[in-house]
Design an enzyme around this catalytic site. Structure first.
Site, PDB file in Angstrom:
ATOM      1  N   ASP A   1      29.799  43.203  30.113  1.00 52.70           N
ATOM      2  CA  ASP A   1      29.387  44.567  30.463  1.00 52.70           C
ATOM      3  C   ASP A   1      28.883  44.621  31.904  1.00 52.70           C
ATOM      4  O   ASP A   1      29.209  45.543  32.653  1.00 52.70           O
ATOM      5  CB  ASP A   1      28.272  45.046  29.516  1.00 52.70           C
ATOM      6  CG  ASP A   1      28.710  45.029  28.056  1.00 52.70           C
ATOM      7  OD1 ASP A   1      29.922  45.199  27.817  1.00 52.70           O
ATOM      8  OD2 ASP A   1      27.852  44.842  27.181  1.00 52.70           O
TER       9      ASP A   1
ATOM     10  N   GLU B   1      25.916  46.825  20.065  1.00 53.84           N
ATOM     11  CA  GLU B   1      27.132  47.644  19.964  1.00 53.84           C
ATOM     12  C   GLU B   1      26.799  49.110  19.680  1.00 53.84           C
ATOM     13  O   GLU B   1      27.444  50.013  20.209  1.00 53.84           O
ATOM     14  CB  GLU B   1      28.055  47.087  18.875  1.00 53.84           C
ATOM     15  CG  GLU B   1      28.559  45.669  19.139  1.00 53.84           C
ATOM     16  CD  GLU B   1      29.268  45.536  20.477  1.00 53.84           C
ATOM     17  OE1 GLU B   1      29.844  46.529  20.955  1.00 53.84           O
ATOM     18  OE2 GLU B   1      29.231  44.427  21.058  1.00 53.84           O
TER      19      GLU B   1
END
Length: 604
Positions: free
Chosen positions: A504, A428
């Site tokens: 992603d 992250e």
């Protein structure tokens, strides 16, 4: 708005009548018929009944060698004739009438008619009477028994309660179009004076949850005219011709109450394009043809304005969309920043909320949310406040409710190992650090490694400062680099990769493909569209419109573009390796940090 209910007797009422008639027939008529049946007895019984003066009449049949007699209750008896010289004397003494011909017994044919045919005729008669009454109420010869072919549209009249235009926020242009219709119904004179006529049909199009049906309800709340509401799927029937009959009945009712408004929700259920495929749905096409005729045929529908809503306008038949039928198309799009803020304020009036809540910040965090999702966000905030034992919702409740709508609730029972927690933290921070070190990237609002019910082990929230309608090529490339930042951090720190980057990868690939096939951002293909988009408001499915060789070249370009941005993200992280470690350890300890904390450590 108050719905006007049509008084009508339920079907069970008519069934009760039929059952009652049959019961009465069985109780009174059938026993009477059964009593008339001939009962066979022996000769001794006949003599005994005669001596007791229970016999009323006797018929002696020499040919058949039988004696038929009746008692005082008209019950017919039959016995065999025997040699009895005192029979005549005995009958005189008992004062019994006797004859030399047979007593006419009930014919088997008459018995069958009374037992079976008569109840059937009674049942058919009641059915015919019911059918006639239903057809008279339906107002059409094609209306069938039990209300098939009859419109079941809900009718509304003006009410002091209900939704008004003031209750609908974020769709000012759509409200302006519809307010004009309401004004025309209230004051038709000023429009007719200049020669203007109102559109016969108005089509509301937009994504699900943007408030199309709510706008129609607001029209019903503002208009001082009857309002008919019906869903497109309610026209579809099992029998061919019933949908068309419902359309005729709906417009007949509307013309009787003109001027009025008819609202058809999800009109794509009956308005799809007609084709010549064998085995098509003839019922749907007949219904569409009848709708086309009613909207703009020889008879016309003066004083009837049609409102319709759909999120699949590309599937509608061109004949339905032409001027004269649906003259005006009103887009009801996802709200912009100001629209989201106004919608939040409207729904916040329904709950108790802290006066210090910053609706502008909440609206920026909820970028891309529809009106229905914003209403759900406010409701989730109120529910969270109740769970925490508070009397009002706060800013934190609203921010958390946005995360609930986007990523689901926090998984309290999900326990990550230390290594998994470290990987998620670096992943992250990799996203956030790449975004922060690039220009034209949205600021980081929040970073968390708390697992969510949607399956996400963590996420990085970026919030735009204002409305953003156009994106340059460099911005899109930076966005792809940000999406690859998580995987790049895993590779640099742990020299391995995990499954955590699946979402992603999907987003980065989709964005890169759109740049090449739809946005014309590839020098090799210039401004040639290689892909078309369908179902614009329902996910935006795409399909390639090029040769197999070109598709292979597109795939190669997509891989090249994503790889280039992946390498750029990895280089950014290598150049800021110390900050990557420091921020990841901080997030590992805190589990959730704000954008301000992230920027403070990054710039220190």
């Amino acid at each position: 708005m108050n719905e006007v209910k049509k008084p009508k007797k339920p079907l069970i009422f008519y069934y009760i009548i039929v059952i009652a008639v049959l019961l009465l027939f069985n109780v009174f008529v059938t026993p009477w018929i059964m009593e008339r049946q001939v009962k066979e007895v022996d000769y001794g019984t006949f003599i005994s009944m005669t001596e007791k003066k229970q016999v009323d009449r006797v018929d002696i049949e020499d040919q058949d060698n039988t004696i038929m007699f009746t008692d005082k209750n008209d019950q017919v008896y039959k016995t065999a004739k025997v040699e009895d010289p005192d029979l005549t004397k005995r009958l005189y003494q008992a004062d019994v009438s006797f004859y030399g011909e047979e007593i006419k017994q009930t014919s088997p044919i008459i018995t069958a008619l009374l037992s079976w045919v008569l109840p059937l005729l009674i049942f058919i008669g009641i059915g015919q009477y019911m059918s006639k009454k239903i057809m008279e109420k339906a107002g059409g010869k094609n209306a069938m028994a039990f209300g098939m072919g009859k419109s079941n549209a809900k009718i509304y009249v003006k009410s002091s309660e209900g939704i008004k235009f003031s209750d609908v926020a974020g769709e000012d242009e759509a409200k302006e179009n519809l307010a004009e219709i309401v004004d025309y119904l209230h004051n038709p004179g000023k429009y007719k004076e200049i020669g203007a006529s109102m559109p016969k049909g108005i089509l509301l199009v937009g994504p699900p949850g943007t408030g199309k049906t709510m706008l129609a309800k607001a029209v019903a709340g503002e208009a001082d005219v009857p309002f008919f509401s019906m869903s497109g799927s309610e026209f579809v029937e099992m029998f061919v011709g019933m949908g068309a009959s419902k359309v005729r009945d709906l417009f007949q009712q509307a013309k009787e109450k003109a001027p009025c408004i008819v609202f058809i929700d999800e009109i794509d259920a009956i308005g799809k394009k007609r084709d010549v495929q064998i085995g098509g749905n003839d019922e749907r096409e007949q219904t569409l043809n009848q709708l086309l005729t009613e909207m703009d045929g020889f008879t016309g529908n003066n004083g009837v304005i049609i409102l319709a809503a759909t999120n699949r306008p590309e599937s509608l038949d061109p004949a339905l969309l032409r001027p004269g039928r649906f003259d005006r198309r009103v887009p009801v799009e996802l709200p912009d920043l100001k629209g989201r803020e106004d919608i939040l304020k409207v729904h916040a009036k329904k709950i108790k909320i802290d006066s210090s809540v910053d609706f502008n910040k909440i609206a920026r965090m909820a970028s891309g949310a529809s009106g229905a999702e914003l209403a759900n966000i406010v409701n989730e905030a109120a529910l969270r406040a109740v769970r925490d034992g508070r009397k009002y919702a706060t800013q934190a409740d609203l921010e958390e409710s946005i995360e609930v709508v986007i990523a689901g609730y926090q998984k309290k029972n999900a326990i990550l190992t230390d290594k998994e927690k470290q990987i998620v933290a670096y992943h992250e921070i990799g996203h956030a650090l790449v975004a922060a070190k690039q220009t034209d990237s949205a600021p980081v609002q929040k970073i968390t490694i708390v697992p969510r019910t949607s399956g996400a082990l963590g996420y990085t929230m970026q919030v735009e400062e204002g409305n953003h309608y156009l994106m340059e090529k460099e911005e899109l490339e930076n966005k792809i680099a940000t999406l690859t930042g998580g995987r790049a951090a895993e590779e640099i720190v742990f020299s391995s990769v995990t499954t955590g980057a699946s979402n992603d990868i999907e987003q980065a690939t989709k964005l890169a493909r759109a740049m090449i096939t739809r946005y014309g951002m590839s020098q090799d293909f210039d401004m040639v569209a290689m892909e078309t988009q369908t179902n614009q408001y329902l996910g935006g499915d795409t399909s390639l419109t090029c040769s197999a060789q070109t598709q292979a070249e597109i795939d190669r370009k997509v891989v090249e573009l994503v790889r280039r941005q992946h390498e750029k993200a990895a280089q950014i992280l290598l150049d800021n390796r110390e900050k990557l470690d420091e921020l990841s350890q901080y997030l590992y300890q805190k589990e959730t940090i704000t954008g301000e904390e992230f920027m403070r450590i990054l710039n220190s």
